[in-house]
Design a protein around this motif. Structure first.
Motif, PDB file in Angstrom:
ATOM      1  N   PHE A  30     -36.623  81.975   2.047  1.00  0.00           N
ATOM      2  CA  PHE A  30     -37.550  82.350   1.024  1.00  0.00           C
ATOM      3  C   PHE A  30     -36.834  83.371   0.153  1.00  0.00           C
ATOM      4  CE2 PHE A  30     -40.877  84.539  -1.044  1.00  0.00           C
ATOM      5  CZ  PHE A  30     -41.107  83.961  -2.008  1.00  0.00           C
ATOM      6  N   ARG A  31     -36.517  84.395   0.928  1.00  0.00           N
ATOM      7  CA  ARG A  31     -35.898  85.744   0.328  1.00  0.00           C
ATOM      8  C   ARG A  31     -34.530  85.225  -0.444  1.00  0.00           C
ATOM      9  NH1 ARG A  31     -33.898  88.674   4.488  1.00  0.00           N
ATOM     10  NH2 ARG A  31     -31.936  88.956   3.710  1.00  0.00           N
ATOM     11  N   TYR A  38     -33.459  85.841  -9.121  1.00  0.00           N
ATOM     12  CA  TYR A  38     -33.273  87.085  -9.884  1.00  0.00           C
ATOM     13  C   TYR A  38     -31.998  87.022 -10.552  1.00  0.00           C
ATOM     14  CZ  TYR A  38     -32.313  91.630 -11.019  1.00  0.00           C
ATOM     15  OH  TYR A  38     -32.277  92.865 -11.607  1.00  0.00           O
ATOM     16  N   VAL A  39     -30.957  86.361  -9.773  1.00  0.00           N
ATOM     17  CA  VAL A  39     -29.437  86.182 -10.387  1.00  0.00           C
ATOM     18  C   VAL A  39     -29.489  85.396 -11.511  1.00  0.00           C
ATOM     19  CG1 VAL A  39     -27.311  85.242  -9.875  1.00  0.00           C
ATOM     20  CG2 VAL A  39     -28.352  86.902  -8.261  1.00  0.00           C
ATOM     21  N   VAL A  40     -30.224  84.275 -11.525  1.00  0.00           N
ATOM     22  CA  VAL A  40     -30.268  83.326 -12.685  1.00  0.00           C
ATOM     23  C   VAL A  40     -31.179  83.526 -13.944  1.00  0.00           C
ATOM     24  CG1 VAL A  40     -29.212  81.508 -11.218  1.00  0.00           C
ATOM     25  CG2 VAL A  40     -31.715  81.433 -11.578  1.00  0.00           C
ATOM     26  N   MET A  93     -40.748  91.461   0.708  1.00  0.00           N
ATOM     27  CA  MET A  93     -41.448  91.970  -0.157  1.00  0.00           C
ATOM     28  C   MET A  93     -40.830  93.121  -0.833  1.00  0.00           C
ATOM     29  SD  MET A  93     -44.523  90.430  -0.305  1.00  0.00           S
ATOM     30  CE  MET A  93     -43.453  89.127  -0.392  1.00  0.00           C
ATOM     31  N   GLU A  94     -40.022  93.944  -0.181  1.00  0.00           N
ATOM     32  CA  GLU A  94     -39.116  94.686  -1.062  1.00  0.00           C
ATOM     33  C   GLU A  94     -38.094  94.205  -2.083  1.00  0.00           C
ATOM     34  OE1 GLU A  94     -37.815  98.259  -2.140  1.00  0.00           O
ATOM     35  OE2 GLU A  94     -39.508  97.988  -0.584  1.00  0.00           O
ATOM     36  N   THR A  95     -37.616  92.805  -1.695  1.00  0.00           N
ATOM     37  CA  THR A  95     -36.664  91.935  -2.486  1.00  0.00           C
ATOM     38  C   THR A  95     -37.692  91.633  -3.726  1.00  0.00           C
ATOM     39  OG1 THR A  95     -35.321  91.383  -0.693  1.00  0.00           O
ATOM     40  CG2 THR A  95     -35.237  90.128  -2.695  1.00  0.00           C
ATOM     41  N   VAL A  96     -38.974  91.113  -3.641  1.00  0.00           N
ATOM     42  CA  VAL A  96     -39.792  90.657  -4.583  1.00  0.00           C
ATOM     43  C   VAL A  96     -40.034  91.782  -5.377  1.00  0.00           C
ATOM     44  CG1 VAL A  96     -41.774  89.542  -5.179  1.00  0.00           C
ATOM     45  CG2 VAL A  96     -40.448  88.389  -3.225  1.00  0.00           C
ATOM     46  N   SER A  99     -36.880  92.613  -7.595  1.00  0.00           N
ATOM     47  CA  SER A  99     -36.457  91.811  -8.541  1.00  0.00           C
ATOM     48  C   SER A  99     -37.512  91.117  -9.467  1.00  0.00           C
ATOM     49  CB  SER A  99     -35.881  90.501  -7.517  1.00  0.00           C
ATOM     50  OG  SER A  99     -34.989  90.770  -6.706  1.00  0.00           O
ATOM     51  N   LEU A 100     -38.532  90.794  -8.958  1.00  0.00           N
ATOM     52  CA  LEU A 100     -39.786  90.430  -9.933  1.00  0.00           C
ATOM     53  C   LEU A 100     -40.909  90.932  -9.156  1.00  0.00           C
ATOM     54  CD1 LEU A 100     -38.411  86.779  -8.893  1.00  0.00           C
ATOM     55  CD2 LEU A 100     -38.242  87.672 -11.166  1.00  0.00           C
ATOM     56  N   PRO A 101     -40.981  92.446 -10.011  1.00  0.00           N
ATOM     57  CA  PRO A 101     -42.279  93.026  -9.554  1.00  0.00           C
ATOM     58  C   PRO A 101     -43.602  92.456  -9.920  1.00  0.00           C
ATOM     59  CG  PRO A 101     -41.003  94.234 -11.457  1.00  0.00           C
ATOM     60  CD  PRO A 101     -39.943  93.045 -10.822  1.00  0.00           C
ATOM     61  N   ARG A 102     -43.626  91.888 -11.039  1.00  0.00           N
ATOM     62  CA  ARG A 102     -44.872  91.458 -11.598  1.00  0.00           C
ATOM     63  C   ARG A 102     -45.586  90.466 -10.729  1.00  0.00           C
ATOM     64  NH1 ARG A 102     -42.871  90.050 -17.055  1.00  0.00           N
ATOM     65  NH2 ARG A 102     -42.116  92.115 -17.812  1.00  0.00           N
ATOM     66  N   VAL A 103     -44.617  89.808  -9.935  1.00  0.00           N
ATOM     67  CA  VAL A 103     -45.351  88.677  -8.729  1.00  0.00           C
ATOM     68  C   VAL A 103     -46.176  89.549  -7.971  1.00  0.00           C
ATOM     69  CG1 VAL A 103     -44.744  87.167  -7.210  1.00  0.00           C
ATOM     70  CG2 VAL A 103     -43.581  86.885  -9.378  1.00  0.00           C
TER      71      VAL A 103
END
Length: 178
Positions: A30-31, A38-40, A93-96, A99-103
């Motif tokens: 999942f990570r 995030y890349v795309v 969770m650190e990656t999210v 990469s996508l902090p609003r989530v």
């Protein structure tokens, strides 16, 4: 990313059917999906927005289940496999968050509180195994090293990184940490 997460989620939640090591690997998959998203996201903003809105929010909820279990149970046996789940959750969770902090924003107070709880619960074991090196740290049931210091480092990094945002500071303001 549409088909994989439900399968991964079912593996993660099947405690009786799958080992903690297998379940922890689903978190890593999942990570990697989050990292790819995030890349795309700049090239495919609508698809990334749809995936972030439809698929990603289920995971922080699913992660609460293993994190709400007492971390002491993961270090009480011969193998520390359950710690690997916690390590991978906080790494994810650190990656999210990066990469996508609003989530992750609505979940930050609960995760910061969980991180502090883990630090408190695991501190005596950390002190017993690491500063003195007098006792060998158990491996996983598959012979892989399970490093408690990695979890401690991730917890501190997660709290440090997320509490810079005002949404996570709620955990401090409400006095829910200790």
């Amino acid at each position: 990313m549409r088909e994989s997460p439900p399968v991964l989620m079912s593996i993660l939640s099947a405690n009786e059917q799958h080992s903690p090591m297998t379940r922890s690997r689903t978190i890593s998959v999942f990570r990697h999906c989050v990292e790819a998203l995030y890349v795309v996201k700049d090239q495919h903003p609508q698809a990334a927005k749809e995936a972030a809105g439809n698929v990603l929010p289920a995971w922080p909820d699913a992660f609460k289940v293993p994190l709400n279990l007492d971390p002491q149970q993961d270090i009480s046996g011969e193998h520390w496999d359950g710690l690997e789940i916690r390590i991978r959750i906080f790494r994810t969770m650190e990656t999210v968050h990066t990469s996508l902090p609003r989530v992750l924003t609505p979940y930050l107070p609960a995760y910061v509180t969980a991180a502090f709880h883990h630090l408190q619960a695991l501190y005596p074991t950390f002190v017993a195994y690491y500063p003195t090196d007098s006792v060998a740290v158990p491996n996983s049931s598959e012979g892989e090293p399970i490093e408690l210091y990695k979890l401690i480092t991730l917890l501190v990094d997660f709290v440090t990184g997320t509490t810079r945002q005002s949404k996570a500071r709620v955990a401090f303001d409400e006095g829910t940490l200790f």
